[in-house]
Design an enzyme around this catalytic site. Structure first.
Site, PDB file in Angstrom:
ATOM      1  N   LYS A  69       0.806  -1.224   0.000  1.00 42.84           N
ATOM      2  CA  LYS A  69       0.000   0.000   0.000  1.00 42.84           C
ATOM      3  C   LYS A  69       0.840   1.276   0.000  1.00 42.84           C
ATOM      4  O   LYS A  69       0.380   2.318  -0.489  1.00 42.84           O
ATOM      5  CB  LYS A  69      -0.963   0.010   1.189  1.00 42.84           C
ATOM      6  CG  LYS A  69      -2.081  -1.023   1.069  1.00 42.84           C
ATOM      7  CD  LYS A  69      -3.095  -0.893   2.182  1.00 42.84           C
ATOM      8  CE  LYS A  69      -4.215  -1.906   2.024  1.00 42.84           C
ATOM      9  NZ  LYS A  69      -5.281  -1.732   3.034  1.00 42.84           N
ATOM     10  N   ASP A 106     -10.038   2.788   1.433  1.00 42.44           N
ATOM     11  CA  ASP A 106     -10.115   2.243   2.787  1.00 42.44           C
ATOM     12  C   ASP A 106     -10.781   3.230   3.748  1.00 42.44           C
ATOM     13  O   ASP A 106     -11.494   2.823   4.669  1.00 42.44           O
ATOM     14  CB  ASP A 106      -8.716   1.902   3.320  1.00 42.44           C
ATOM     15  CG  ASP A 106      -8.199   0.568   2.803  1.00 42.44           C
ATOM     16  OD1 ASP A 106      -9.024  -0.286   2.430  1.00 42.44           O
ATOM     17  OD2 ASP A 106      -6.969   0.386   2.776  1.00 42.44           O
TER      18      ASP A 106
END
Length: 287
Positions: A69, A106
């Site tokens: 990420k 997210d």
């Protein structure tokens, strides 16, 4: 190269990912002729993976899971402002010109199941957050943006402190050692009427193949809501212990489905049907 439009999820490991089941369900519901796959990509192979996909016009993009990420960010052409603020990308979208843009779904995905709670007025909001990885970055940014005072617990309190200072430098937050929550406490909490308290596991602890998360629920104020981002197992020991102590819970599938909703729109041009989330949950749980 594929002639059918497709997206995928990448990570190392990736076999545990439930994202193909989620996106596949929505593609079938909408009758979209496209695919969503899982692809094992190592840290060493990340740059080559992106270089090959960039040339594939059928590739719509990918979701990004551990441990990429943050590592993927320098390899992209552009970063969405939210992802830049969080410092982590979990969704990469390929433009028609082959340019790759990083997004972070997210944050809205984590907040989605909390929306009814966040719509209420509170005298004070506090969240105890466990973990200092990529998921924690999104959760810290999301909660700080909704007025929460954060207590961030990690194996390295200095790393936790640095993360809080980076993501919300003006906040009155606290960093502590994860071990603090392992032992019982007789702390007498003040009146929590009108307050909002969360306890969030944003770490891999408790995940299949990972060490357990040791958290004593005497550290949670009365009325707290327990939220675990782990999806394998879905009903973690953390959540089981929270329910046994009388607390409400949210499992990791809520965040996973929520973030997938926003990613699906990026990949396939429309929001997914959410009226059958209960059936989707049953399918994933039975897989």
């Amino acid at each position: 190269m594929s002639h059918i439009p497709y997206a995928e999820v990448i990570g190392d490991p990736i076999v545990q990912s439930k994202s193909p089941a989620i996106h596949g369900f929505w593609l079938a519901e909408l009758g979209i002729e496209a695919e969503y796959r899982a692809c094992h990509v190592t840290r060493e192979g990340l740059a080559d993976y992106l270089a090959s996909r960039r040339k594939d016009a059928a590739w719509r993009g990918c979701n990004v899971t551990m441990p990429h990420k943050q590592a993927i960010m320098p390899l992209l052409d552009a970063i969405d402002p939210l992802a830049a603020r969080v410092g982590a990308v979990n969704t990469v979208v390929r433009g028609a010109d082959g340019r790759l843009t990083g997004h972070n779904t997210d944050v809205p995905g984590f907040l989605e199941p909390l929306e009814p709670l966040l719509a209420q007025q509170h005298l004070f909001r506090m969240a105890r957050v466990i973990g200092t990885g990529g998921a924690a970055r999104a959760i810290i940014a999301g909660l700080a943006g909704h007025g929460f005072v954060l207590v961030l617990a990690g194996r390295d309190p200095a790393k936790a402190r640095a993360l809080l200072d980076e993501l919300d430098p003006g906040g009155e937050h606290h960093a502590i050692d994860l071990a603090h929550f392992a032992q019982p406490t007789d702390f007498a909490f003040d009146d929590r009427e009108g307050c909002c308290d969360l306890v969030v596991n944003a770490s891999l602890l408790g995940m299949t193949g990972q060490p357990p998360l040791v958290f004593d629920w005497s550290h949670a104020p009365p009325g707290s809501l327990a939220y675990d981002v782990v999806t394998s197992p879905l009903d973690t020991r953390f959540l089981q212990d929270a329910r046994a102590a009388g607390f409400r819970t949210i499992d990791g599938l809520a965040m996973l489905i929520g973030q997938a909703d926003y990613a699906f729109a990026h990949f396939f041009g429309q929001r997914p049907p959410r009226g059958r989330d209960a059936e989707l949950r049953r399918r994933i749980a039975g897989a």
